[in-house]
Design an enzyme around this catalytic site. Sequence first.
Site, PDB file in Angstrom:
ATOM      1  N   ASP A 233       0.817  -1.206   0.000  1.00 34.00           N
ATOM      2  CA  ASP A 233       0.000   0.000   0.000  1.00 34.00           C
ATOM      3  C   ASP A 233       0.857   1.264   0.000  1.00 34.00           C
ATOM      4  O   ASP A 233       0.581   2.226  -0.718  1.00 34.00           O
ATOM      5  CB  ASP A 233      -0.926  -0.011   1.223  1.00 34.00           C
ATOM      6  CG  ASP A 233      -2.318   0.506   0.910  1.00 34.00           C
ATOM      7  OD1 ASP A 233      -2.703   0.459  -0.275  1.00 34.00           O
ATOM      8  OD2 ASP A 233      -3.023   0.953   1.819  1.00 34.00           O
ATOM      9  N   ASP A 277      -9.196  -1.990   2.214  1.00 36.79           N
ATOM     10  CA  ASP A 277      -8.936  -1.425   3.538  1.00 36.79           C
ATOM     11  C   ASP A 277     -10.002  -1.841   4.544  1.00 36.79           C
ATOM     12  O   ASP A 277      -9.882  -1.543   5.736  1.00 36.79           O
ATOM     13  CB  ASP A 277      -8.879   0.106   3.445  1.00 36.79           C
ATOM     14  CG  ASP A 277      -7.763   0.569   2.522  1.00 36.79           C
ATOM     15  OD1 ASP A 277      -6.703  -0.073   2.511  1.00 36.79           O
ATOM     16  OD2 ASP A 277      -7.956   1.564   1.794  1.00 36.79           O
TER      17      ASP A 277
END
Length: 390
Positions: A233, A277
């Site tokens: 990420d 997420d």
Amino acid sequence: TPEGNPHPPELRMSSGSAMSLGVNAANQPLVAPAGIFLLVLTFLPFVYTLPYYVNMILQASTIVFLGSHLSIPGKQTNQETGEEEDKPALELMSRKDVMQFPIYGSCVLFGMYVLFKFYKDLANLLLGLYFTGLGVLALAGLLSPFLSPFLRQSWMNKLRSHDLPLLGKIEYTIVDLISIFMCSGVGYVYYTTHHWCTNNLFGVSFSIRGIEMLSLGSFMNGAILLSGLFFYDIFWVFGTDVMVTVAKSFQAPIKLVFPRDWDAPKEQQFSMLGLGDIVIPGLFIALMLRMDVHRAQAAGKVISEGVKAYFYTNFIAYILGLVTTVVFMMWFKAAQPALLYLVPACLGAACLTALVRGEVTALFAWKEEEPEDKEGDKDNKDKVETKKTE
């Protein structure tokens, strides 16, 4: 990231897993209120617009709460026979799966980035159609158990199966087909208008079903996956424009969008949170909840909120991680890699809880048992007996 993470969870549509939603909702007293609360949050912007960061945190945390509780093993009622049966086993991820996930994810992400650079309209046309179909099935999987109690006829709940080319064996009931038909209307509205509400209905369905049906298998698998995606990420958000470009270009329900200002220019009316997420930390938190339940059952304790120590510490840590993400997003006025804050929060909460309770070794050794393949065991037994006879 708060600007999107293009990795929707794997979808499995089956009548058995669909029925588990209704049964778990009955066995877990907080599940039904959480589901109603999530529905209210989804449709609330039509009446009143909450601050987008409040809606984001509330929806994401409620999805994790729901998906985690629906993943608990247990019994479900067969609407056709009225008898109780075991829920379908979770799909376990192996050590190899979790180690390769960030690599495969990076390849897919960059491939989509290149695709959108040269064939954006065609890619959105084909991929949008594909994800719309998956969204209809995921939403129908959540709707079906709520329809079953009202459609009690045995022929409507009889499990049917067919082998389809490319798809393999498909199991369904008439109630499932009715649910799919009803959800197809949502799919049509989404595909033709890309309305934010239909996007969120599909995104919420993907997330809940993903957390409900997948298992990381062990604490170590979870730690490896979260650690790998932590760097994944950070690299794709801070190191390149790939993640944000794909999230903004890809017209598919791979993210939740939250209204923020109807009077602002169109590109500034919404804020986004990628499904990754929600689902990735959600899988880890669900694993901690099942560990709490397993340990309580092994000790002969009644399953209550008081025995869910690891779950609630991780759940609170997840919320704090989201809050931190939003604070830094507003501070820097730029997209933030949410896993940068969520991974340390979740792993840290689990390890700290184990340290306080003196269970560090037990935590690191925790793993879920693989489901028994009864048919496979029977076949092997038959082969052994045949060999002995010979």
